[in-house]
Design an enzyme around this catalytic site. Structure first.
Site, short mmCIF file in Angstrom:
data_model
loop_
_atom_site.label_atom_id
_atom_site.label_comp_id
_atom_site.label_asym_id
_atom_site.label_seq_id
_atom_site.Cartn_x
_atom_site.Cartn_y
_atom_site.Cartn_z
N ASP A 104 1.27 -1.13 0.09
CA ASP A 104 -0.04 0.36 0.00
C ASP A 104 0.98 1.49 0.36
O ASP A 104 2.24 1.36 0.11
CB ASP A 104 -0.99 -0.14 1.23
CG ASP A 104 -1.98 1.09 0.81
OD1 ASP A 104 -1.71 1.91 -0.50
OD2 ASP A 104 -3.07 1.57 1.98
N ASP A 107 -6.10 -5.40 3.39
CA ASP A 107 -5.52 -6.46 2.97
C ASP A 107 -5.53 -7.09 3.46
O ASP A 107 -4.30 -8.81 2.82
CB ASP A 107 -4.15 -5.63 3.94
CG ASP A 107 -3.97 -3.97 3.05
OD1 ASP A 107 -4.01 -4.16 1.64
OD2 ASP A 107 -3.03 -3.20 4.46
#
Length: 904
Positions: free
Chosen positions: A379, A651
């Site tokens: 990310d 995630d």
């Protein structure tokens, strides 16, 4: 859905002592992975159904609890009655079980069989040497695993998970929500749940706001299920279908709740299942499969060559009994019995060294995947940037600074209780204390519609006047625009027209190009009502304006990305953020964006096309959790070893899908549980250091395998040649056993060896084909000089009759041992040993000691017992010449081999 993997992991916990994930990578169920009510005792099912239908008052009575929570004395009493909140598989197995598991590998079992055969043939010395080798390998493995287990437990304690529980913490009876370790929870505790939390025990929901729980680990349901405080259907006979119960091992996808613990530890649904599946073997992972393939290559080689040696010696010498003993010794010599110990020691040492780099290894096997990783998906927020959000500006829809927008956003952030967010913290810090205190006095919270990753927005309902409620919604710009029909234009409320929408796009795009993250704020006034508010109320909103945040890049990001690139790792950014913000940050840290792809663009792209797109694309923006997971899986399908670094609930699917999941200490529970590696510092620089250490660890493991494979191949080839032409055995079985024992002792220091820089510049993987080629190239080199030794002993020293065989065997014993030991230094590096690359001092000392012992044995008092004899001084110039020639030829072949095939 994941039950099979869960149960296998539970057995792995018992067998290896190492903590394992409750969340595994397989996302699709099969027919055997779904948990049913009949899998647990009927009494547990009945109790769950009873509590699912019970009233809140009955729950408090049954568990001797209170709405204000338990006090210290009640907790202590509950702990005495129910024990710690730990599943049975987390308890350490007895030492004798651990010792058996350290012994139980193909090489030790094979050696044991060979030892029994030797004992039955009255070759007591051979049986004793074999027993000694097995005991050394097993005990070293046992001690090393015990040490690594202790280290892993210590490290894991640094990142232990916690739960938010309501407890009476003052003698006055005042209560508050506190964070405590999961194992300290007891039945009757009231826990607070939010998106991203793991369910810490079996729970009965008391209050819920849009609570959705992922039960895939128990039921196989791919979609989250909604949980409520009052059941909508009391007819269920399967507790897993009850909408008021949550079970240990599942996770909160969205929403918030208060729930009472009804069972903990082994008494939970998951704990009962765990107790029934501890006899199931764990499925080997990729690392274990690689080790197994290499091991069986060596074992098959031994099983083929040993009968050949037996037949050749039997037919040429006529003494089948002696030939059988000799072939048995050859089998022992070809068995890489130290491989389990070397692998375990190297991995454990790697884990300890990684801990000093602020990298915690949850599973030792993950170290090899760490070193093999060639694509890192991560990310943007907190990885490339500082993860230090500051409120930069607050504007109306046309970009003019607006205090009204800030005030509205503050109310939303102040009263929301769902997923904790750095943006909310920045908003709260952006308002002075007097204004905040005044606003909190004037406005009261009515309800809340929590955030989830499908809507990408959250709302609170507040009231300043009893007859009017105001819904305040904030979230991603597009998601807010989707539910807005009006805008605040100056002092007026006007319809959202195409021209206004175009101006809004220009203003927000300009903010994004400045590297600001834009969050839209919208409102709606409603008549006061007593009913709960839900998602349907998020419609016909008024767009008030935007709050914009800045998350500046880290100073270490650019050099870390450069270092990762030089290490052969491609970094790809998978973010849910705006493509404009993400692109600007990437450019600032020196990451070439190139083709930019958004989540909406990949929705309808077939897997084959998306796989090709993922390989050439650096930045993916506006992704959902499922988008991230899909991209990771496709990259793996293309043959890459993919790491994913994330810390949020969004995630978790990608963390499970990756070859190696990487999270951080501050991540949400489910992300930390899904990860193989935990970083104590969210930094790519720390990650890069960990990757290098992983490669160094793998390189040392590979050294032993290469040395053993090439040495064994050369020895067998030499034995075959000598057996075919000599009138006596080239070496007695006793000599082979002693030589093998001394050689193995020299290998113990390999985990402590240095590694050349070029060996850690690129990702490294298991390559059985390369091992076979390496054996063919380097094995015959030692055979050439073995045959040269035969010639010297035969013609120069006249050891060419059976009466002189002891001299012949002594000469080859010394040459064989010294060449085997020197190969350690030749094959450990592609450079010139001792000059361009030196081994670590422990390995230098061990090999030197073994060489001195090998030369000294023929001259020692043990020589006659070992059937060796002192060598003439004229032998040693020949010895030096043979070893020098051996090293020179090996270096030349090494140069050719590395130029053509590379040097892993």
């Amino acid at each position: 859905m994941l039950l099979k993997n869960l149960t296998r992991q539970l057995f792995a916990q018992l067998s290896r002592h190492l903590p394992r994930r409750l969340i595994q990578r397989d996302l699709m169920p099969d027919d055997n992975t779904v948990a049913h009510a009949q899998d647990v005792p009927a009494s547990l099912s009945e109790a769950c159904l009873k509590y699912a239908r019970a009233s809140e008052e009955q729950l408090y009575r049954d568990f001797q609890s209170h709405p204000e929570g338990l006090n210290a004395r009640e907790v202590e009493r509950a702990l005495e009655q129910h024990g710690l909140n730990q599943i049975p598989a987390q308890k350490a197995s007895p030492w004798w079980v651990h010792l058996w598991l350290c012994y139980r590998n193909p090489f030790n079992i094979l050696l044991t069989i060979l030892g029994i055969v030797s004992y039955s043939t009255e070759d007591l010395f051979a049986a004793g040497v074999i027993a000694l080798m097995v005991v050394i390998a097993t005990l070293l493995n046992f001690v090393q695993e015990a040490r690594s287990t202790k280290a892993a437990d210590t490290l894991k304690a640094m990142v232990s998970n916690t739960a938010t529980v309501l407890r009476v913490v003052h003698e006055s009876g005042e209560n508050e929500f506190i964070e405590i370790p999961l194992d300290q929870l007891v039945p009757g505790d009231i826990v607070k749940l939010a998106a991203g939390d793991m369910i810490p025990a079996d729970l009965r929901v008391i209050q819920a706001r849009d609570l959705f729980v992922g039960q895939a680990s128990l039921t196989g349901e791919s979609l989250p299920v909604e949980k409520v405080a009052v059941s909508r259907d009391l007819s269920h006979n399967n507790p897993l279908e009850c909408d008021t119960l949550c079970f240990m091992g599942t996770n909160v996808v969205s929403g918030t709740a208060l729930a009472m613990i009804i069972s903990t530890g082994g008494n939970t649904w998951f704990g009962q299942l765990a107790g029934r599946v501890t006899q199931q073997e764990s499925e080997p992972n990729a690392f274990q499969k690689g080790i197994s393939r290499v091991s069986w290559v060596l074992i098959r080689f031994m099983l083929v060559m040993t009968p050949v040696v037996l037949l050749i010696n039997g037919f040429t010498k006529g003494d089948w009994w002696e030939a059988a003993l000799f072939s048995l010794s050859v089998a022992v010599g070809l068995t890489p019995e130290m491989l389990p110990m070397i692998v375990t020691s190297t991995l454990a040492r790697g884990a300890v060294k990684l801990s000093k780099q602020k990298v915690i290894v949850k599973h030792l096997d993950a170290i090899q995947n760490f070193g093999a990783m060639d694509i890192l998906c991560t990310d943007k927020t907190g990885t490339l940037t500082q993860d230090r959000i500051v409120l930069e500006t607050h504007t109306d829809i046309l970009g003019a600074v607006s205090n009204h927008v800030l005030h509205t956003a503050w109310l939303n952030s102040h009263y929301q209780t769902g997923l904790k967010n750095l943006l909310d913290v920045a908003v709260l810090e952006g308002v002075d204390e007097d204004h905040a205190r005044n606003a909190a006095t004037r406005w009261q919270k009515v309800d809340e519609i929590p955030f989830d990753f499908e809507r990408r927005r959250m709302s609170v309902v507040v009231s300043e006047q009893p007859e009017v409620h105001q819904l305040i919604c904030k979230g991603a710009l597009q998601e807010i625009l989707n539910v807005c029909s009006q805008v605040r234009y100056g002092d007026e409320i006007v319809p959202l027209s195409e021209s206004l929408l175009a101006r809004i796009r220009r203003v927000t795009d300009d903010l994004n190009r400045q590297g600001l993250r834009v969050v839209a704020v919208a409102t709606k006034f409603l008549p006061a009502r007593g009913e709960d508010y839900g998602r349907v109320d998020e419609s016909d909103l008024i767009l008030e304006g935007y709050i914009a945040f800045l998350d500046p890049p880290k100073e270490t990001t650019a050099p870390a990305l450069k270092a990762l690139k030089e290490s052969g790792i491609t970094v790809k950014i998978l973010t849910g953020d705006s493509e404009l913000v993400a692109a600007k940050v990437c450019r600032e840290v020196g990451l070439e964006v190139g083709e930019l792809v958004t989540g909406s663009e990949i929705e309808n792209i077939p897997d084959e096309q998306l796989a090709a797109l993922a390989l050439r694309t650096t930045l993916f923006a506006r992704l959902t959790p499922m988008h991230k997971e899909r991209i990771v899986r496709l990259l793996r399908g293309e043959g890459h070893v993919v790491g994913f670094m994330g810390d949020g609930i969004n995630d978790a699917p990608a963390l499970r899908a990756a070859d190696i999941g990487i999270s951080v200490d501050g991540a949400v529970d489910i992300a930390r549980e899904a990860a193989d590696i935990i970083l104590l510092e969210k930094s790519l620089m720390v990650l890069e250091q960990g990757v290098i250490e992983g490669r160094r660890t793998f390189a040392n493991m590979l050294k032993y395998i290469k040395m053993t494979a090439s040495s064994n191949f050369g020895n067998v080839f030499s034995v075959l040649v000598a057996s075919a032409f000599l009138p006596f055995l080239p070496m007695l079985p006793l000599h082979l056993l002693i030589q093998n024992l001394l050689y193995d002792v020299s290998q113990v220091a390999i985990p402590f060896d240095n590694v050349d820089d070029e060996q850690i510049k690129k990702p490294q993987r298991w390559n059985p084909a390369d091992l076979g080629r390496f054996m063919v190239f380097f094995g015959p080199i030692s055979s050439i000089f073995d045959i040269l030794t035969f010639c010297v002993m035969w013609w120069v020293f006249k050891a060419n009759v059976p009466e002189a065989q002891t001299l012949f065997q002594s000469g080859w014993f010394v040459v064989g041992l010294l060449s085997q030991t020197l190969i350690v230094h030749m094959i450990r590096t592609r450079r010139i040993p001792f000059i361009q690359s030196r081994a670590a001092w422990p390995l230098m000392i061990m090999t030197l000691v073994v060489m001195v012992v090998g030369i000294g044995l023929p001259f020692s008092p043990l020589a006659s017992y070992l059937q060796l004899q002192a060598l003439p001084l004229s032998y040693f110039p020949w010895l030096i010449a043979i070893l020098a020639g051996y090293m020179t030829l090996t270096q030349c072949v090494k140069g050719f081999y590395s130029r053509r095939y590379g040097w892993q």
